[in-house]
Design a protein around this motif. Structure first.
Motif, mmCIF file in Angstrom:
data_model
loop_
_atom_site.group_PDB
_atom_site.id
_atom_site.type_symbol
_atom_site.label_atom_id
_atom_site.label_comp_id
_atom_site.label_asym_id
_atom_site.label_seq_id
_atom_site.Cartn_x
_atom_site.Cartn_y
_atom_site.Cartn_z
ATOM 1 N N ALA A 89 36.679 30.830 38.357
ATOM 2 C CA ALA A 89 36.741 32.243 38.699
ATOM 3 C C ALA A 89 36.782 32.401 40.214
ATOM 4 O O ALA A 89 36.339 31.517 40.945
ATOM 5 C CB ALA A 89 35.530 32.961 38.116
ATOM 6 N N THR A 90 37.322 33.538 40.663
ATOM 7 C CA THR A 90 37.509 33.721 42.101
ATOM 8 C C THR A 90 36.190 33.627 42.860
ATOM 9 O O THR A 90 36.126 33.005 43.920
ATOM 10 C CB THR A 90 38.164 35.085 42.362
ATOM 11 O OG1 THR A 90 39.317 35.192 41.537
ATOM 12 C CG2 THR A 90 38.573 35.226 43.813
ATOM 13 N N LYS B 147 47.300 33.145 44.368
ATOM 14 C CA LYS B 147 45.961 32.665 44.739
ATOM 15 C C LYS B 147 45.868 32.158 46.172
ATOM 16 O O LYS B 147 44.926 31.457 46.515
ATOM 17 C CB LYS B 147 45.462 31.585 43.779
ATOM 18 C CG LYS B 147 45.424 32.066 42.356
ATOM 19 C CD LYS B 147 44.511 31.236 41.518
ATOM 20 C CE LYS B 147 44.277 31.936 40.190
ATOM 21 N NZ LYS B 147 43.315 31.274 39.365
ATOM 22 N N GLN C 134 40.474 25.476 36.271
ATOM 23 C CA GLN C 134 40.565 26.715 37.027
ATOM 24 C C GLN C 134 39.226 27.451 37.004
ATOM 25 O O GLN C 134 38.605 27.588 35.962
ATOM 26 C CB GLN C 134 41.651 27.576 36.391
ATOM 27 C CG GLN C 134 42.003 28.765 37.217
ATOM 28 C CD GLN C 134 43.290 29.402 36.724
ATOM 29 O OE1 GLN C 134 44.026 28.794 35.966
ATOM 30 N NE2 GLN C 134 43.541 30.606 37.145
ATOM 31 N N ARG D 17 43.255 40.434 41.941
ATOM 32 C CA ARG D 17 44.086 40.030 40.800
ATOM 33 C C ARG D 17 43.581 40.686 39.526
ATOM 34 O O ARG D 17 42.388 40.903 39.343
ATOM 35 C CB ARG D 17 44.043 38.508 40.632
ATOM 36 C CG ARG D 17 44.988 37.768 41.519
ATOM 37 C CD ARG D 17 44.961 36.283 41.198
ATOM 38 N NE ARG D 17 43.687 35.672 41.549
ATOM 39 C CZ ARG D 17 43.358 35.259 42.776
ATOM 40 N NH1 ARG D 17 44.237 35.392 43.740
ATOM 41 N NH2 ARG D 17 42.202 34.713 43.023
ATOM 42 N N ASP E 153 42.335 36.036 48.178
ATOM 43 C CA ASP E 153 41.377 36.467 47.168
ATOM 44 C C ASP E 153 41.380 37.985 47.014
ATOM 45 O O ASP E 153 41.085 38.508 45.948
ATOM 46 C CB ASP E 153 39.957 36.030 47.569
ATOM 47 C CG ASP E 153 39.869 34.527 47.742
ATOM 48 O OD1 ASP E 153 40.406 33.821 46.888
ATOM 49 O OD2 ASP E 153 39.274 34.082 48.740
ATOM 50 N N ASP F 149 40.124 39.402 36.545
ATOM 51 C CA ASP F 149 38.924 38.685 36.965
ATOM 52 C C ASP F 149 37.857 39.741 37.238
ATOM 53 O O ASP F 149 37.619 40.139 38.374
ATOM 54 C CB ASP F 149 39.211 37.841 38.208
ATOM 55 C CG ASP F 149 38.023 36.948 38.574
ATOM 56 O OD1 ASP F 149 36.919 37.197 38.056
ATOM 57 O OD2 ASP F 149 38.209 36.021 39.377
ATOM 58 N N ASN F 150 37.189 40.187 36.157
ATOM 59 C CA ASN F 150 36.318 41.362 36.281
ATOM 60 C C ASN F 150 35.110 41.115 37.170
ATOM 61 O O ASN F 150 34.631 42.016 37.841
ATOM 62 C CB ASN F 150 35.853 41.806 34.903
ATOM 63 C CG ASN F 150 37.026 42.177 34.036
ATOM 64 O OD1 ASN F 150 37.959 41.376 33.881
ATOM 65 N ND2 ASN F 150 37.034 43.369 33.511
ATOM 66 N N GLN F 151 34.610 39.879 37.171
ATOM 67 C CA GLN F 151 33.436 39.608 37.992
ATOM 68 C C GLN F 151 33.753 39.802 39.473
ATOM 69 O O GLN F 151 33.046 40.487 40.208
ATOM 70 C CB GLN F 151 32.948 38.189 37.735
ATOM 71 C CG GLN F 151 31.617 37.907 38.412
ATOM 72 C CD GLN F 151 31.266 36.448 38.396
ATOM 73 O OE1 GLN F 151 32.128 35.580 38.248
ATOM 74 N NE2 GLN F 151 29.981 36.162 38.537
ATOM 75 N N TRP F 152 34.865 39.216 39.902
ATOM 76 C CA TRP F 152 35.270 39.332 41.302
ATOM 77 C C TRP F 152 35.589 40.769 41.663
ATOM 78 O O TRP F 152 35.247 41.266 42.741
ATOM 79 C CB TRP F 152 36.464 38.409 41.565
ATOM 80 C CG TRP F 152 36.991 38.473 42.962
ATOM 81 C CD1 TRP F 152 38.216 38.879 43.357
ATOM 82 C CD2 TRP F 152 36.291 38.130 44.163
ATOM 83 N NE1 TRP F 152 38.338 38.812 44.707
ATOM 84 C CE2 TRP F 152 37.160 38.361 45.234
ATOM 85 C CE3 TRP F 152 34.997 37.662 44.428
ATOM 86 C CZ2 TRP F 152 36.808 38.123 46.551
ATOM 87 C CZ3 TRP F 152 34.638 37.438 45.753
ATOM 88 C CH2 TRP F 152 35.540 37.667 46.797
ATOM 89 N N GLU F 153 36.234 41.456 40.727
ATOM 90 C CA GLU F 153 36.549 42.875 40.910
ATOM 91 C C GLU F 153 35.256 43.651 41.184
ATOM 92 O O GLU F 153 35.186 44.463 42.114
ATOM 93 C CB GLU F 153 37.228 43.360 39.621
ATOM 94 C CG GLU F 153 37.558 44.825 39.579
ATOM 95 C CD GLU F 153 37.961 45.235 38.159
ATOM 96 O OE1 GLU F 153 38.401 44.363 37.371
ATOM 97 O OE2 GLU F 153 37.810 46.409 37.826
#
Lengths: 339, 379
Positions: free
Chosen positions: A24-25, A94, A22, A230, A97, A233-237
């Motif tokens: 990261a987004t 998922k 899996q 979601r 995104d 997922d802090n990076q995507w956030e």
């Protein structure tokens, strides 16, 4: 027997195309080359298909800005139209995104449904529309009115709260959809129709004589609408949050789609330089490159341009900026500093 | 003989004829002809007369208004709803005709739409030998029909033979309804037959599996199954799997229809008298021979209305794809209605979609009547 065969075939097909661990987004989106964006199945001004099948509207354009920032191409978006019931499941499974679907930020959704709200892209609130001929100037004068109300929504609860708090009575006319409400209201089966004020404005724009109807000044609830990702997922956030903030900061700093390239070459001040990547390495910190904000702004323009193009005063929707003006103009749209 | 006829063809009661010379007079108007028909069917009794007058009144009230709205006052060209309203009070068909491509092909790329058209034409050629048995070279044609799903899949998705790859995400509109409907119909019948036979099997494992499958499917709404296929599956299958959403959808719709089909066919099987089974046994036929030659032809024949009923229900259920984020003809309509330029034309969209579904379902229904008549070889 055939039943088992088809299940087996499905399982084998599923396993055989399974791939590595899996990711990261952000990595998923980059690897896939398209952003999966969950939007409304149809909300005037916010998301709809135009005659050529292109998704348009305020929310759809926001998706394009994020795609431009992440992938460098604002058209690499796959739109997933979702109903109010399916949107969160589609995100959590998922299939999507990010949600740009006029979603109200509430405690329960943030905490209990385990979603992460990025911020607010549109401050909405529940309002009332009524015929001018009824002579009502304020919602406080609505005692005894018949009210068209969409069932099963938060607006229904807000309405009850408001009338109880003001010690007034009303007669609800339950209806299912905005279109049905429009017909009932025009047929005079209810005195007042209540829903989000952006929806009221959009609906009023379709009346034959919009001037005969007025939206009352009272806003009876808070509906901060914004993008959702979601939980966890802090990076995507961060990517989605700072892309949205870049659009807001661009308005504050006077950067538009038209002058963005020029501004990036000759930044008038350090703030613009940092925002557009002429100085510092903000984009790299996000896992993107230094031009991410420049691309986002060039895609559909800054916040004000997106607003005015889709729902602003010159469109059939005709919404004023109001709360959604930049903080410099007395609104609530405010970007933290890019530094 | 001509001399014996009077000019107004009314037979004279007093006229005498030689044996064998009596001419064939037309039946009197009180027995045959429009007047007699009306007297018998429309004004036969007081109740009939009242109902007839009521019906005529309703038609008088509805039909001219409907015709005005749909055709006479309708507007066929325009750039927005305001434009339409300025031209007339009737339906604003400009909205539909301006987006007809979107309604038919969804988001399928413009340049590749000929592939959809070709697939549709080939579908007709694949259907003809299945539907009608007096087609020349039917045997060879049926082989083509059996291969058709593969051909259609290759044509629509592409990616080989120099055809550009088109993701199933871009399927939409009417073609999505037809793809799901035809796939469901084509595969649910054979699976349904197997399940129905399995349910009556003497082998306990097959029977138990069939019964539990059928009962499970019938106990769960289709929308739940679709939702599970769309969003829950990703929790069960290995991470990173991307199992095409449309294929999941097709499998679920087919399985769902098979469950119902099995019960319809079981009804047909149970209506066959025991004597038929015993006769087949007495002739020394094996199980599959007996089923193929004696039992199933009769059972399927009496199940036709139920089978077509299931087909039609399945076809109409294809609009549920909205729950997995695909826009069929109805979904395209809804998302188009949100275009602020055109907002408020829901009646036109729903009428258009209704006409499309009515035409499709009516064709199926007429074909089933034709088939019933053709197979009516009994008493």
């Amino acid at each position: 027997m055939l039943k088992r065969a088809s299940f087996a075939a499905a399982a084998i097909a599923a396993v055989s195309i399974a791939s590595g661990a899996q990711a990261a987004t952000l990595d998923d989106v980059k690897a896939r080359g398209t952003l999966h964006c969950i939007v409304n199945t149809g909300l005037p001004g916010f998301s709809y298909t135009d005659a050529s099948g292109r998704w348009s509207g305020f929310d759809a354009d926001m998706c394009r800005s994020v795609a431009a920032a992440v992938l460098g191409d604002s058209e690499k978006v796959k739109y997933i139209p979702a109903t109010g019931k399916t949107r969160f499941t589609l995100l959590n499974s998922k299939e999507g995104d990010v949600i740009f679907r006029n979603t109200t930020w509430t405690f329960v959704r943030d905490v209990d449904v385990k979603l992460t709200f990025i911020g607010t892209t549109y401050y909405d609130g529940q309002g009332f529309i009524i015929r001018k001929s009824k002579g009502v100037k304020s919602a406080k004068e609505l005692d005894g009115a018949t009210v068209c109300i969409q069932t099963g929504t938060t607006t229904e609860l807000n309405l009850a709260d408001y009338f109880r708090a003001n010690n007034m009575k009303y007669e609800p006319v339950p209806i299912e959809s905005n279109e049905e409400a429009r017909k009932n209201y025009l047929a005079d089966r209810c005195d007042v129709y209540t829903t989000d004020r952006s929806g009221l404005a959009a609906t009023r724009a379709t009346f034959d004589k919009p001037g005969d109807h007025t939206i009352l000044p009272e806003v009876v609830s808070k509906e901060p609408l914004g993008p959702v990702v979601r939980h966890g997922d802090n990076q995507w956030e961060d990517v989605v949050r700072w892309t949205v903030f870049a659009l807001m900061a661009a308005e504050e700093l006077g950067v538009t789609a038209a002058n963005a390239d020029e501004m990036a070459k000759n930044p008038p001040n350090p703030n613009v330089a940092r925002l557009l990547g002429a100085e510092g390495a903000l984009g790299e910190m996000l896992g993107l490159d230094k031009d991410f904000a420049l691309r986002a702004i060039k895609a559909q323009g800054n916040y004000a341009e997106i607003f005015n193009k889709n729902i602003g005063p010159d469109t059939p929707i005709g919404l004023e900026r109001g709360l959604n003006a930049s903080y410099k103009d007395g609104g609530l749209i405010y970007s933290p500093p890019f530094r | 003989m001509a001399s014996t006829q009077n000019p107004d063809m009314t037979p004279s009661l007093t006229q005498q004829y030689e044996p064998g010379e009596h001419p064939d007079w037309p039946a009197p108007s009180s027995v045959k002809g429009p007047v007699a028909w009306m007297r018998e069917n429309l004004f036969g009794s007081v109740t009939n007369t009242v109902l007839t007058l009521l019906a005529v009144y309703l038609i008088y009230k509805i039909v001219p208004a409907l015709a005005d709205w749909m055709f006479l006052d309708a507007v066929f060209t325009g750039e927005s709803r305001k434009d339409c309203r300025a031209q007339g009070d009737g339906a604003c068909w400009a909205f539909i005709s301006g987006r007809i491509q979107l309604f038919i092909y969804g988001f399928y790329p413009d340049a590749e739409r000929w592939r959809v058209n070709l697939t549709a034409v080939l579908l007709v050629f694949a259907l003809v030998p299945i539907l009608f048995d007096k087609v020349p070279h039917r045997g060879k044609a049926l082989i083509y029909s059996a291969l058709y799903p593969v051909i259609a899949g290759v044509l629509l998705v592409g990616g080989i033979f120099g055809l550009e790859y088109v993701s199933t995400d871009q399927f939409g509109g009417l073609m999505l309804n037809v793809i799901i409907g035809v796939t469901g119909i084509a595969f649910s019948l054979p699976i349904g037959i197997c399940l129905a036979l399995g349910r009556q099997s003497h082998l306990p494992i097959i029977r138990i599996l069939s019964v539990s499958f059928i009962e499970f499917i019938r106990g769960v709404p289709l929308i739940t199954l679709l939702f599970v296929a769309a969003v829950m599956l990703s929790y069960f299958v290995p991470p990173g799997t991307n199992f095409d959403l449309l294929v999941r959808m097709l499998i679920m719709v087919t399985l769902f229809a098979s469950g119902y089909m099995a019960e319809v066919i079981r009804g047909g099987l149970q209506a066959i008298p025991n004597g038929q089974y015993e006769a087949a046994d007495a002739m020394g036929l094996k199980y599959w021979q007996a089923m193929r030659l004696i039992i199933l032809p009769q059972a399927l024949k009496i199940s036709i209305p139920g089978i077509v009923n299931t087909f039609i229900a399945l076809y109409k259920d294809t609009t549920l794809v909205i729950v997995i984020g695909r826009l069929d003809i109805l979904g395209i309509g809804n998302s188009s209605l949100a275009d602020a330029k055109w907002q408020g034309l829901s009646t036109e969209v729903y009428v258009f979609v209704a006409v499309f579904f009515f035409c499709s379902c009516f064709l199926m229904s007429r074909y089933s009547l034709y088939l019933e008549k053709k197979l009516h070889t009994g008493h």
